[in-house]
Motif scaffolding. Structure first.
Motif: not given
Length: 182
Positions: A78-84
């Motif tokens: 849900a953060s929207g950050s693929r890296l994270l």
């Protein structure tokens, strides 16, 4: 991906203590929660709420661990950050091997007043209310309480604070999937 491979996670787990694994979560996951408060979809929030309800009904710690891993992975997604999401996957993979692999698992699941239940609820409410600071703080408090419980378990001998135990003493690790894209 090199870092998502089982062998790489196994290598990291061998050099990581339960305390180190939880401290890594304490560094990364509050930011994931903050970003989730900004980017989570209505469907993701509904799934978080559903997982909170399911966690309260588990009969065993193994069931709890599997749903809890999905809950935290969903917040990362849900953060929207693929890296994270990838960083979270690595930390979570190591944590599952190191922390859950060291626990003397009791056959009965968490009690009705288990601290994580209310902490998870508060976290989801902050995300649903788009309260970025509140979500980060709720995650920080959750992991601080979990780290404190882990340290108590280490003190009481229920967990060892060293590298991964021999493979014969580890619990099987259920797979988790991470959704790709939005």
């Amino acid at each position: 991906m090199l870092f998502r491979s089982r062998s790489r996670i196994d290598e990291l787990a061998e050099a990581t203590t339960p305390r180190d694994a939880m401290q890594a979560r304490l560094v990364v996951e509050p930011e994931l929660a903050r970003l989730a408060a900004l980017n989570a979809t209505t469907a993701q929030i509904a799934e978080m709420r559903s997982l909170c309800a399911q966690l309260r009904r588990v009969a065993t710690w193994r069931e709890y661990e599997s749903l809890d891993a999905r809950f935290h992975a969903l917040i990362a997604e849900a953060s929207g950050s693929r890296l994270l999401v990838e960083i979270h996957h690595i930390i979570n993979g190591v944590r599952r091997k190191v922390v859950w692999g060291h626990l003397n698992i009791r056959p009965v699941g968490p009690s009705a007043d288990y601290h994580s239940f209310n902490e998870h609820d508060a976290l989801v409410e902050a995300i649903a209310n788009r309260d970025r600071r509140g979500a980060a703080e709720a995650m920080r408090q959750h992991h601080t309480a979990t780290l404190s419980t882990l340290m108590d378990e280490i003190t009481n001998g229920a967990v060892t604070d060293n590298a991964v135990p021999p493979a014969s003493s580890r619990l099987p690790q259920p797979e988790t999937t991470v959704a790709r894209g939005r």
